[in-house]
Design an enzyme around this catalytic site. Structure first.
Site, PDB file in Angstrom:
ATOM      1  N   ALA A 157     -39.101  15.493  31.273  1.00  0.00           N
ATOM      2  CA  ALA A 157     -39.293  15.681  29.824  1.00  0.00           C
ATOM      3  C   ALA A 157     -39.605  17.135  29.491  1.00  0.00           C
ATOM      4  CB  ALA A 157     -40.406  14.766  29.323  1.00  0.00           C
ATOM      5  N   GLY A 206     -42.835  12.591  37.830  1.00  0.00           N
ATOM      6  CA  GLY A 206     -41.400  12.823  37.701  1.00  0.00           C
ATOM      7  C   GLY A 206     -40.936  12.799  36.256  1.00  0.00           C
ATOM      8  N   CYS A 207     -41.439  11.851  35.497  1.00  0.00           N
ATOM      9  CA  CYS A 207     -41.021  11.729  34.098  1.00  0.00           C
ATOM     10  C   CYS A 207     -41.531  12.903  33.274  1.00  0.00           C
ATOM     11  CB  CYS A 207     -41.500  10.400  33.527  1.00  0.00           C
ATOM     12  SG  CYS A 207     -40.734   8.998  34.377  1.00  0.00           S
ATOM     13  N   THR A 208     -42.714  13.409  33.608  1.00  0.00           N
ATOM     14  CA  THR A 208     -43.254  14.578  32.914  1.00  0.00           C
ATOM     15  C   THR A 208     -42.420  15.810  33.239  1.00  0.00           C
ATOM     16  OG1 THR A 208     -45.469  13.628  32.890  1.00  0.00           O
ATOM     17  CG2 THR A 208     -45.307  16.021  32.616  1.00  0.00           C
TER      18      THR A 208
END
Length: 167
Positions: free
Chosen positions: A55, A50-52
Site C-alpha cells: 500500500a 506485506g500489505c503495508t
C-alpha cells in the site's frame, strides 16, 4: 453484489463489476469508474507487514499513477473500520474496499486455497488487475510479491500506453 464467475478471468475478459463499501462506508461500484484505467489490487489483511509495504509503495508512486491516468483501488476482506484505520495510519490517498463476504475476491478468482507451512487454508492470493477504460482486463498480476509491485504495475501501464499509442 459481485457476480461469481465460473471460468477463470484472463486478459481481455470483462472485469466483473463489484459493489462494495469503501473505507468511509460509502457504496462503491467498479462500473462507476468506466472510462478510466483502474489498478484493482487485492491484499490479504490491512496493517500487516506485506500489505503495508504494498500500500505504501502505491501511495509513494501516486503521482506517477495519476500521470498514467490510473485510479488505484485496494480490496481486502477486512471490515470498513479496519480499512479506515489503515488508510489514516499510512496516509493512503486512494480508496480501500471492504470485501468481508469475499464476493469480489471470488469473482476475481483470488480467494483460493493457500499452503502456509504445510497447513492448507483459504485466503486472498495477493493479485492485481489493470482494467482498461472499456471495462476489460488489460493485465493480471497473480501471486504478487508486495515489495516492488507498484513499480511492476507502473512498467505495465507504460507498456500498455506505448501499445495504445501505436495503434
Amino acid at each position: 453484489m459481485a457476480k461469481i464467475t465460473s471460468a477463470p478471468l484472463g486478459e481481455g475478459s470483462p472485469a466483473p463489476d463489484i459493489q462494495l463499501q469503501t473505507d468511509t462506508g460509502e457504496p462503491f461500484r467498479l462500473s462507476g469508474l468506466r472510462g478510466k484505467t483502474v489498478v484493482l489490487y487485492f491484499y490479504p489483511k490491512a496493517d500487516t507487514p506485506g500489505c503495508t509495504t504494498e500500500a505504501c509503495e502505491f501511495r509513494d508512486r501516486r503521482q506517477r499513477f495519476e500521470t498514467a491516468g490510473a485510479v488505484i483501488v485496494g480490496v481486502s476482506p477486512c471490515p470498513v473500520e479496519k480499512q479506515a484505520r489503515f488508510k489514516v495510519k499510512y496516509g493512503l490517498p486512494f480508496t480501500l474496499l471492504s470485501d468481508s463476504e469475499k464476493a469480489a475476491a471470488q469473482a476475481y478468482g483470488v480467494w483460493r486455497e493457500k499452503n502456509m507451512y504445510g497447513k492448507k487454508t483459504m485466503g486472498i492470493v495477493r493479485s492485481t488487475f489493470i482494467i482498461g477504460p472499456d471495462g476489460k482486463i488489460l493485465k493480471i498480476f497473480d501471486k504478487v510479491r508486495a515489495e516492488g509491485h507498484a513499480a511492476q504495475v507502473l512498467e505495465a501501464l507504460a507498456a500498455l500506453n506505448l501499445i495504445q499509442q501505436r495503434s
